[in-house]
Structure formats: C-alpha cells, structure tokens
Design a protein around this motif. Sequence first.
Motif, PDB file in Angstrom:
ATOM      1  N   TRP A 277      -3.009   0.437  -3.838  1.00 40.99           N
ATOM      2  CA  TRP A 277      -2.528  -0.926  -3.652  1.00 40.99           C
ATOM      3  C   TRP A 277      -1.943  -1.507  -4.935  1.00 40.99           C
ATOM      4  O   TRP A 277      -2.456  -1.263  -6.024  1.00 40.99           O
ATOM      5  CB  TRP A 277      -3.668  -1.826  -3.190  1.00 40.99           C
TER       6      TRP A 277
ATOM      7  N   GLU B 128      -6.766  -3.471  -1.395  1.00 45.61           N
ATOM      8  CA  GLU B 128      -5.915  -4.640  -1.583  1.00 45.61           C
ATOM      9  C   GLU B 128      -6.647  -5.699  -2.410  1.00 45.61           C
ATOM     10  O   GLU B 128      -6.073  -6.304  -3.314  1.00 45.61           O
ATOM     11  CB  GLU B 128      -5.488  -5.212  -0.233  1.00 45.61           C
TER      12      GLU B 128
ATOM     13  N   LYS C  98       0.848  -1.192   0.000  1.00 44.68           N
ATOM     14  CA  LYS C  98       0.000   0.000   0.000  1.00 44.68           C
ATOM     15  C   LYS C  98       0.881   1.239   0.000  1.00 44.68           C
ATOM     16  O   LYS C  98       1.808   1.339   0.796  1.00 44.68           O
ATOM     17  CB  LYS C  98      -0.913   0.031   1.229  1.00 44.68           C
TER      18      LYS C  98
END
Length: 83
Positions: free
Chosen positions: A37, A64, A29
């Motif tokens: 991400w 993510e 990140k």
Amino acid sequence: MQQLGIEGIGQQKATLSDWKKQNGIFTHKSDICEKQWTAWNEIESPCDFLSEYGGEAFGFGATEKAAILDFCEKENIKPPFWW
C-alpha cells in the motif's frame, strides 16, 4: 437510560473513505512489493505526485492503514480519531 452526546460528533458513522476525501488522501494497492500500500495527498495521480515530490514523500505499509499512518506521520496530519 439517557445517553451523553459529544458536541460535534453526532450519530453519523465516520468512514475511512470520507476521512480520505476530507483530507485529500489517496491510496493505492500494488501486488508488486512487500509493502503493497502507498498513501499520498494533493495530486490524485500517483505518477504526477511522484514526479512532483519524489518517492520518499509517499507513505508505505503492508496494509492501507499502515500506509496512511506512515504518510500522516511524515506530513504531520492527524490520523482518523477512531484509530
């Protein structure tokens, strides 16, 4: 009441961390850009992966999960079954 069991699944809880380890997926990140991400595989270092495969090989996303799904689609990797 009797529960049905599914062969090979058992009662263990699957985690994203475990799935990433099993599939050699790495994520990072960054607060620099909108798609914070990144996801990649094979080489743990993002710099080494970048120099080996180029920037287009990464998966990108605002989360993510989105980055992993983007990478999985690019590389034909089956994403976690619980997604």
